[in-house]
Design an enzyme around this catalytic site. Structure first.
Site, PDB file in Angstrom:
ATOM      1  N   SER A 137       0.882  -1.276   0.137  1.00  0.00           N
ATOM      2  CA  SER A 137      -0.087   0.089  -0.218  1.00  0.00           C
ATOM      3  C   SER A 137       0.776   1.226  -0.139  1.00  0.00           C
ATOM      4  O   SER A 137       0.466   2.293   0.032  1.00  0.00           O
ATOM      5  CB  SER A 137      -0.926  -0.015   1.231  1.00  0.00           C
ATOM      6  N   GLY A 152      -9.855   7.119   2.208  1.00  0.00           N
ATOM      7  CA  GLY A 152      -9.596   8.620   2.153  1.00  0.00           C
ATOM      8  C   GLY A 152     -10.976   9.464   2.083  1.00  0.00           C
ATOM      9  O   GLY A 152     -10.836  10.456   2.347  1.00  0.00           O
ATOM     10  N   THR A 212      -5.406   7.297   8.208  1.00  0.00           N
ATOM     11  CA  THR A 212      -5.100   6.389   7.245  1.00  0.00           C
ATOM     12  C   THR A 212      -6.494   5.644   7.133  1.00  0.00           C
ATOM     13  O   THR A 212      -7.607   5.692   8.040  1.00  0.00           O
ATOM     14  CB  THR A 212      -4.225   5.158   7.672  1.00  0.00           C
ATOM     15  N   GLY A 213      -6.916   4.908   5.912  1.00  0.00           N
ATOM     16  CA  GLY A 213      -8.127   4.419   5.724  1.00  0.00           C
ATOM     17  C   GLY A 213      -8.802   5.068   4.560  1.00  0.00           C
ATOM     18  O   GLY A 213      -8.490   5.513   3.854  1.00  0.00           O
ATOM     19  N   ARG A 234      -7.877   8.918  -9.432  1.00  0.00           N
ATOM     20  CA  ARG A 234      -8.080   9.065  -8.058  1.00  0.00           C
ATOM     21  C   ARG A 234      -7.076   9.307  -7.245  1.00  0.00           C
ATOM     22  O   ARG A 234      -6.013   8.857  -7.238  1.00  0.00           O
ATOM     23  CB  ARG A 234      -8.938   7.834  -7.697  1.00  0.00           C
ATOM     24  N   THR A 269      -1.950   3.399   4.392  1.00  0.00           N
ATOM     25  CA  THR A 269      -1.055   4.438   4.289  1.00  0.00           C
ATOM     26  C   THR A 269       0.064   4.716   5.468  1.00  0.00           C
ATOM     27  O   THR A 269      -0.459   4.257   6.601  1.00  0.00           O
ATOM     28  CB  THR A 269      -1.784   5.905   4.227  1.00  0.00           C
ATOM     29  N   THR A 288       1.612   7.116   0.299  1.00  0.00           N
ATOM     30  CA  THR A 288       0.739   5.759  -0.081  1.00  0.00           C
ATOM     31  C   THR A 288       0.491   5.653  -1.672  1.00  0.00           C
ATOM     32  O   THR A 288       0.840   6.422  -2.415  1.00  0.00           O
ATOM     33  CB  THR A 288      -0.927   6.288   0.279  1.00  0.00           C
ATOM     34  N   ASP A 340      -6.998  11.186   0.558  1.00  0.00           N
ATOM     35  CA  ASP A 340      -6.650  12.057   1.441  1.00  0.00           C
ATOM     36  C   ASP A 340      -5.359  12.505   1.751  1.00  0.00           C
ATOM     37  O   ASP A 340      -4.873  13.588   2.273  1.00  0.00           O
ATOM     38  CB  ASP A 340      -7.447  11.873   2.654  1.00  0.00           C
TER      39      ASP A 340
HETATM   40  N1  ASP Z   1      -6.069   7.072   2.884  1.00  0.00           N
HETATM   41  C1  ASP Z   1      -5.528   6.433   1.850  1.00  0.00           C
HETATM   42  C2  ASP Z   1      -6.298   6.794   0.632  1.00  0.00           C
HETATM   43  O1  ASP Z   1      -7.289   7.162   0.568  1.00  0.00           O
HETATM   44  C3  ASP Z   1      -5.264   5.011   1.791  1.00  0.00           C
HETATM   45  C4  ASP Z   1      -4.810   4.218   2.919  1.00  0.00           C
HETATM   46  O2  ASP Z   1      -5.006   5.232   3.999  1.00  0.00           O
HETATM   47  O3  ASP Z   1      -4.491   3.350   2.947  1.00  0.00           O
HETATM   48  O4  ASP Z   1      -5.846   7.150  -0.533  1.00  0.00           O
END
Ligand code: ASP
Length: 341
Positions: free
Chosen positions: A55, A239, A236-237, A213, A185, A203, A216
């Site tokens: 990731s 976005g 993270t997560g 795309r 991320t 990330t 965040d």
């Molecule tokens: N937050 C990141 C995104 O949406 C992805 C991630 O945290 O793994 O690009």
């Protein structure tokens, strides 16, 4: 020389357990008086170079067309930040974001412009798609599982890329429930012996995302925010959910208005919960550090891990606060809870 009693003690906090190695490596320099900015960049760089992390950096999973792009940001203050997104030819995107901050009058460079700037900065260009990531993309195209936690991405009813249509050979639009999207991320916060704060995140974004795309992570205030007058935060997560509430900026603003780090974490996650009603396989993790070195972390669901390097050593801790502790999106985690505020 040891820090004054009322001085903040050096600390590095980073998202997910895979960043523990980078935290451990970066901490001795920080403890010896190194800068928080060098520390956060070092942790991010370690993850970017690791092909086993799917990731971040080399090893990251590509977009729906099989193309790898990377996003990153660094920040030490509202007037001192840099970011890059959709970088296609350079691996060390956190260092590149730092160069944007230090060598240009801009905050963010995107796409080919960011790669061209990296060329000018003499950063080596490289193929970002690892063999394992290429294989995972091939499996995904065929509709086979890629073996990671799921994340449905956009809200139910909206569209995202799914494996290429058998007839037309290009990604089709389907409902989110149908896809698997891991996301992790690397987001890093640090405080150094002088009390300076810094943050970085890096990330490859959501795997198999629609081409173009951007989430965040590279957007100042969304995936990362640092203000020496108030504190810093990194997310993270999914976005899209963090972006909808300006998650990191919101956490820092809460602290500016008197909230503790744990209250700030709670406010951001509650707002996400209220507005998005996240599905059971969606995750957001947030780390918040005050300007005095107090910190907290939280997540929507069990499974988020904080790597923490301090004078106590390097630990991998679950967050203090989990909105849905009975719902996990990832496997087992260590006992204990991260945070001191
Ligand atoms: N937050 C990141 C995104 O949406 C992805 C991630 O945290 O793994 O690009």
């Amino acid at each position: 020389m040891s820090p004054e009693p009322d001085q903040p003690t050096p600390l590095i906090l980073s998202t997910w357990s895979f960043s523990a190695r980078g935290c451990r490596a970066a901490f001795p320099s920080l403890a010896a008086g190194g800068s928080a900015l060098d520390a956060v960049c070092g942790v991010a760089r370690d993850a970017e170079a690791d092909p086993t992390i799917d990731s971040v950096g080399f090893g990251g999973l590509p977009d729906a067309t099989g193309k790898m792009t990377l996003d990153a940001a660094v920040m030490i203050a509202p007037e001192r930040c840099g970011a890059v997104c959709a970088v296609a030819r350079h691996l060390f995107v956190t260092d590149l974001a730092r160069k944007v901050m230090e060598r240009t009058a801009h905050v963010m460079l995107a796409g080919e412009g960011a790669d061209a700037f990296a060329d000018v900065m003499d950063m080596p260009s490289t193929d970002l798609l690892s063999p394992a990531a290429a294989q995972a993309w091939q499996r995904w195209r065929l509709g086979e599982p890629v073996g990671r936690p799921v994340d449905a991405g956009p809200a139910s009813g909206q569209l995202f890329a799914s494996p290429p249509d058998a007839c037309h050979g290009h990604p089709t639009m389907r409902h989110p429930e149908e896809r698997e999207t891991p996301h992790d991320t690397v987001g890093v916060l640090a405080i150094d012996r002088s009390g300076a704060l810094a943050g970085a995140c890096s990330t490859s974004g959501l795997p198999f995302k629609l081409a173009g795309r951007v989430g965040d992570s590279p957007i100042i205030g969304h995936g990362l925010y640092v203000d020496p007058e108030a504190g810093c935060a990194v997310a993270t997560g999914t976005g899209e959910m963090v972006m909808g509430v300006n998650g990191s900026f919101l956490a820092v603003e809460c602290m500016r208005r008197g909230a503790t780090p744990s209250e700030a974490v709670h406010e951001v996650l509650s707002r996400i919960e209220r507005r998005f009603r996240p599905q059971s396989h969606q995750q957001v993790g947030l780390i918040v550090l005050s300007r005095t070195g107090l910190w907290s972390a939280g997540a929507l669901r069990t499974g988020f891990i904080v790597s923490c390097a301090s004078a106590r050593g390097t630990e991998m801790l679950p967050p203090q606060f989990v909105m849905h502790p009975d719902e996990a999106v990832e496997g087992p985690h260590p006992v204990g809870a991260g945070g001191n505020a």
